[in-house]
Write an enzyme that holds these catalytic residues in place. Structure first.
Site, PDB file in Angstrom:
ATOM      1  CB  ILE A 152      -0.957  -0.014   1.209  1.00  0.00           C
ATOM      2  CG1 ILE A 152      -1.917  -1.204   1.098  1.00  0.00           C
ATOM      3  CG2 ILE A 152      -1.744   1.290   1.275  1.00  0.00           C
ATOM      4  CD1 ILE A 152      -2.822  -1.389   2.303  1.00  0.00           C
ATOM      5  CG  ASP A 171       9.467  -0.810   5.171  1.00  0.00           C
ATOM      6  OD1 ASP A 171      10.071  -1.714   5.789  1.00  0.00           O
ATOM      7  OD2 ASP A 171       8.331  -0.943   4.692  1.00  0.00           O
ATOM      8  CB  ALA A 230      -5.498   5.403   5.467  1.00  0.00           C
ATOM      9  CB  ALA A 231      -1.838   1.943   8.346  1.00  0.00           C
ATOM     10  NE  ARG A 232      -5.431  -3.627  10.494  1.00  0.00           N
ATOM     11  CZ  ARG A 232      -6.125  -3.595   9.352  1.00  0.00           C
ATOM     12  NH1 ARG A 232      -6.548  -2.434   8.889  1.00  0.00           N
ATOM     13  NH2 ARG A 232      -6.384  -4.696   8.694  1.00  0.00           N
ATOM     14  CD  GLU A 261     -11.378   1.082  13.528  1.00  0.00           C
ATOM     15  OE1 GLU A 261     -11.939   0.129  12.953  1.00  0.00           O
ATOM     16  OE2 GLU A 261     -10.479   1.757  13.006  1.00  0.00           O
ATOM     17  CG  HIS A 279     -11.402   1.009   9.363  1.00  0.00           C
ATOM     18  ND1 HIS A 279     -10.903   0.212  10.364  1.00  0.00           N
ATOM     19  CD2 HIS A 279     -10.705   0.673   8.250  1.00  0.00           C
ATOM     20  CE1 HIS A 279      -9.949  -0.556   9.888  1.00  0.00           C
ATOM     21  NE2 HIS A 279      -9.816  -0.307   8.597  1.00  0.00           N
ATOM     22  CG  LEU A 280     -15.199   5.366   5.222  1.00  0.00           C
ATOM     23  CD1 LEU A 280     -15.658   6.686   4.604  1.00  0.00           C
ATOM     24  CD2 LEU A 280     -16.336   4.356   5.235  1.00  0.00           C
ATOM     25  CB  ALA A 282     -11.374  -2.244   2.878  1.00  0.00           C
TER      26      ALA A 282
END
Length: 529
Positions: A152, A171, A230-232, A261, A279-280, A282
């Site tokens: 991603i 990373d 927008a990951a976790r 959540e 949490h949109l 996906a």
């Protein structure tokens, strides 16, 4: 034969359901309701869930026939993977189903944060025209720090490069050369925090990443930075972010995921410069459809006994196309090995030689173990529990690879040492464009014979008349010989006959053959699925 049963415990895309129709007995239940879920699991072969169904040890115990749990999505927080592994149940997800949608949501939040889209919208629909108040910033020529350059993160970097941004990333698992190919400069986390105008987070949530972007990190950033998650939830410390915005150390944020959540109340909601979403990442039609179809394809593979590339609890990871044809061969060699050995060895060595040895062939070992244990244990043997079965029974397993220094382009060998010191080995290869499975060695005897559903192995002292005797006795029992190979160590020494026959040889006939030829060992192997 009854159709395998698949229990769909939550909403699945129409495309996914369509792939199940015809081949499976498809059942439905409400997975979030334990009183419905547990009884429904009693006799199902596969379970498909999303995020609301808890697949824990209790649920697994209620499903003695279960072979695979499929999560139509990426996260597996609601599936006890360890308990499933112990039960021999495959766990699969759809790891690539939402990557485009998640990447687009991160870019969407970044742009919305940069241009104050949410508060400007709210003001306008409330009758307020506030152009000057909601002046934003351009993304062009800004430095974007990507925290996590996986699938991603790489897609986000690719999309933001079109905006003329300067891309840097942190990373520890990505090589600088790979990043450079994407036009991304790899830096330390501290440098990324210090240089970035935008920070976008794309890491998995684990003990190492929980709270990674917290109070200490947010004291190192530019005051004009905007942070996107927008990951976790939990990777970005929401309380620390609140303080940083309150104190003017962070200019804004875009948040799609939350530590807890559903989140319907947060101090962050008081800021106009924080754009939020439930949490949109996906939540697109395309992602939901891909999730459904991907897991259904995995379920089909699992119930067919084939290797599933998206399995999360199978050692071996993804399988190269060159390796896949060898998996059924390895499993059959394992079954032949156990039949010839008459039991389990103290040690099993799986050897892969030739061109396929250049790839990761761990899964070949798993396939061989699946074949070795299949005939001797009561429970179903899978790619998941085969290593556990070996460990529980004290069987040492090794895997070795080597160049193709034999007569074959590729060669798979299963060999082992039994408690009484006997050594057993079988080797096979694939030939021709159709990957014909052939047995080419048994206990040191060379041969070349195609595998078939029904095979017999007869060892005896070499002497004239044996082949005729075997053929005559099989003919009297109406057993047709499809193929025969005779191999011996020397003239008048020890010999081995390998037979492929159209139907299983009756026990009485096999016993008569053994007596007539004074066989040292007689084994029949059924390789029929």
């Amino acid at each position: 034969m009854p159709k395998p049963s698949v229990l769909v415990a939550e909403e699945l895309s129409p495309a996914g359901l369509a792939l199940l129709e015809g081949d499976f007995d498809v059942r439905h239940t409400t997975g979030a309701d334990r009183s419905q879920l547990l009884p429904a699991l009693a006799d199902v072969d596969a379970l498909i869930v999303r995020s609301a169904t808890q697949v824990d040890a209790e649920a697994l115990a209620a499903a003695p026939k279960l072979k695979v749990v499929a999560r139509a999505g990426v996260g597996l927080d609601n599936v006890d993977v360890d308990a499933a592994t112990k039960a021999g149940v495959l766990v699969v997800n759809a790891p690539t189903s939402n990557i485009v949608s998640a990447a687009e949501q991160a870019v969407n939040l970044l742009l919305a944060s940069a241009r104050n889209t949410a508060p400007a919208h709210n003001a306008l629909v409330n009758g307020e025209w506030k152009r000057s108040k909601y002046t934003g910033v351009e993304v062009y020529d800004k430095t974007v720090g990507v925290v996590g350059l996986g699938r991603i993160g790489a897609l986000v970097a690719q999309r933001l490069s079109a905006f003329g941004t300067k891309l840097i990333a942190y990373d520890p698992f990505v090589q600088p050369a790979r990043a450079a190919q994407m036009g991304v400069e790899m830096v330390s986390l501290d440098e990324l925090l210090r240089r970035s105008d935008f920070i976008t987070i794309h890491l998995p949530k684990n003990k190492d990443t929980l709270g990674l972007i917290g109070d200490e990190a947010l004291h190192k950033v530019k005051p004009e930075v905007r942070v996107i998650n927008a990951a976790r939830g939990g990777i970005l410390d929401e309380d620390a972010l609140y303080r940083a915005i309150k104190e003017g150390r962070v200019a804004g944020a875009g948040i799609d995921v939350w530590a807890s959540e559903p989140c319907t109340d947060s101090p962050l909601f008081e800021f106009e410069n924080v754009v939020v979403a439930p949490h949109l990442g996906a939540s697109t039609h395309e992602a939901q459809e891909k999730a459904g179809t991907q897991v259904v394809r995995s379920v089909k593979l699992a119930l067919a006994g084939e290797f599933v590339p998206d399995a999360v609890n199978v050692q071996g990871g993804s399988v190269a196309e060159e390796v896949k044809p060898g998996l059924p061969l390895a499993e059959k060699l394992g079954r032949i090995f156990t039949s010839l050995a008459g039991g389990l060895p103290d040690r099993i060595d799986v050897e892969v030689r030739g061109e396929i040895a250049a790839h990761d062939v761990k899964v070949v070992e798993l396939a061989a173990l699946k074949g070795v244990f299949g005939p001797v244990v009561e429970e179903a043997v899978t790619f998941v529990n085969a290593p556990l079965l070996a460990k529980e029974r004290g069987v040492e397993v090794t895997l070795s690879t080597g160049d193709g220094d034999s007569d074959w382009r590729n060669l798979i060998t299963v060999r082992g040492v039994l408690a009484d010191g006997r050594r057993v080995s079988v080797s096979g290869t694939l030939t021709g464009p159709r990957h014909t499975e052939k047995l080419v060695e048994v206990n040191g005897y060379s041969m070349e014979i195609a595998l078939s559903d029904h095979m017999a192995f007869l060892s005896y002292d070499d002497r004239p008349g044996i082949v005729g005797t075997v053929g005559a006795l099989l003919g009297e029992s109406s057993v047709n010989i499809a193929g025969m190979q005779v191999s011996r160590d020397e003239q008048g020494g020890k010999a081995l006959i390998i037979l492929t026959v159209d139907t299983a040889i009756p026990g009485a006939t096999l016993e008569a053959i053994s007596t007539e030829i004074r066989a040292e060992t007689t084994r029949q192997v059924d390789l029929e699925d």
